[in-house]
Design an enzyme around this catalytic site. Sequence first.
Site, mmCIF file in Angstrom:
data_model
loop_
_atom_site.group_PDB
_atom_site.id
_atom_site.type_symbol
_atom_site.label_atom_id
_atom_site.label_comp_id
_atom_site.label_asym_id
_atom_site.label_seq_id
_atom_site.Cartn_x
_atom_site.Cartn_y
_atom_site.Cartn_z
ATOM 1 N N ASN A 57 0.788 -1.228 0.000
ATOM 2 C CA ASN A 57 0.000 0.000 0.000
ATOM 3 C C ASN A 57 0.825 1.287 0.000
ATOM 4 O O ASN A 57 0.364 2.317 -0.471
ATOM 5 C CB ASN A 57 -1.011 0.006 1.154
ATOM 6 N N PRO A 110 9.920 -7.102 -1.279
ATOM 7 C CA PRO A 110 8.773 -6.213 -1.452
ATOM 8 C C PRO A 110 7.521 -7.005 -1.826
ATOM 9 O O PRO A 110 7.600 -8.156 -2.264
ATOM 10 C CB PRO A 110 9.213 -5.300 -2.610
ATOM 11 N N ALA A 111 6.362 -6.381 -1.671
ATOM 12 C CA ALA A 111 5.106 -7.034 -2.020
ATOM 13 C C ALA A 111 5.071 -7.353 -3.506
ATOM 14 O O ALA A 111 5.484 -6.542 -4.346
ATOM 15 C CB ALA A 111 3.938 -6.135 -1.650
ATOM 16 N N GLU A 135 4.657 -4.224 12.416
ATOM 17 C CA GLU A 135 3.642 -3.186 12.254
ATOM 18 C C GLU A 135 2.476 -3.868 11.566
ATOM 19 O O GLU A 135 2.508 -4.130 10.359
ATOM 20 C CB GLU A 135 4.193 -2.019 11.440
ATOM 21 N N GLU A 191 -10.561 -4.899 9.478
ATOM 22 C CA GLU A 191 -10.028 -3.818 8.670
ATOM 23 C C GLU A 191 -10.768 -3.768 7.341
ATOM 24 O O GLU A 191 -10.858 -4.773 6.639
ATOM 25 C CB GLU A 191 -8.532 -4.023 8.409
#
Length: 490
Positions: free
Chosen positions: A160, A184-185, A259, A390
């Site tokens: 994101n 990374p994603a 996180e 979420e």
Amino acid sequence: MRPAERALLASLPTGLLIDGEWREASDGGTFVVEDPATGAALLAIADATPADGEAALAAAHRAQAGWAGTAPRERAEILRRAFDAVTARAEDFALLMTLEMGKPLAESRGEVAYGAEFLRWFSEETSRVSGRYATAPDGRSRLLVLKRPVGPSLFITPWNFPLAMATRKIAPAIAAGCTMVLKPAALTPLTALLFAAVLEEAGLPPGVLNVIPTTSAGRVTGPLIRDPRLRKLSFTGSTEVGRRLIADAADQVLRVSMELGGNAPFLVFEDADLDQAVEGALLAKLRNGGEACTAANRLLVHERVAAEFAERLTARIADYPVARGTEPGAKLGPLVDAGTRDKVHELVESARADGATVALGGRPVPGPGYFYEPTVLTNVPADARILREEIFGPVAPIVTFADEAEAVALANATEFGLVAYAFTRDLDRGLRLAEELEVGMFGLNTGIVSNPAAPFGGVKQSGLGREGGFEGIEEYLDTRYVGIADPFRG
């Protein structure tokens, strides 16, 4: 695709960065990164294998001793050059993020400024790492306390915020003297590849940062987490995945920073400045299209002002243009993929079934891409599913409360504890909330709390550790104590 977009994509590295070399995957595999606004292919890049992951960790391990011995000022200068380079190429980074993630260009430019600031902040913190020297209380020895880099670190970043989530981890690691492997994603790896190339140009030595995009995250990172050469794991993503990673990291007793998910309450009290509260809600809810762990997930509004607040918020959100992020005036881009859009719609339908009223939106946008209408829900029951999970989309559910005690109880009625927001003119109330709300961050009369100079992180199921601020570099430092015999003994 426009010529500027094609030119930018053609300029990107498409391989894995291991030990200072861009290389193909060991099996030659690739995967395609898509434009979420159209579903069209953007670029095919190397798809790392477990063997590539091992090679990346081996490179980081080899580079660790030399990098730890590098002068702090030298590490600081690399970070400062990287800050200057990212700032100079802000339009390239912004366009790339918009292409692969979908957010409007204006928001991508904001992320570039925010992400780059971690490079500048930690360049300034590099030379401030210090210990202490003291006389023991009994006077018979001296106490020397040193700070040393933790060592090779694995970073797993989300889709994101493709630049900021990388700089928020990489910058303090560089400052502390740690080498790194970045995964990374798979949805948004292109920004990380461009950033790695910029760090190379800024003078980062081979092996200090290794980048391994992959569609097989568990197969590639699992062996690294179990490898004794790795000493640190930092992850940003869902709580579900974070729990598994913490368990995996226990075998090697790795230092971990997590996180994780959020379920942010946004409290509006009866004395709030409603214009200010609505502006704050727009920022806290619709920034990044709602695809943020800091997004306001539950709008808790005092019953005396709830109707007016909902009316004002709905009117403002109704004016938000939904379009490809490169289009002029776009304020909401697509969601990142079909699965995310479907989950958002499922939650909206669940809220409707629970008795909520759809005041605005509530449907996927027909046509190509993964767009969803900006949505406002009123009369949401306090036990609705949409308030427990979420949302990760442009949906604002509004719940009412009668007094401060009920507001605090509703806000804390979640397993998450990342951030909360509150709007009130009562300073005493604001200070009470700062102590009573079970969160790691609190925004008082503001819809944005993230700042590179402040510690970012949560409590409860939202994770552990902090990124940014003075605290951020401590995540990459071990404390070493040296006991010294009394120099005056005789």
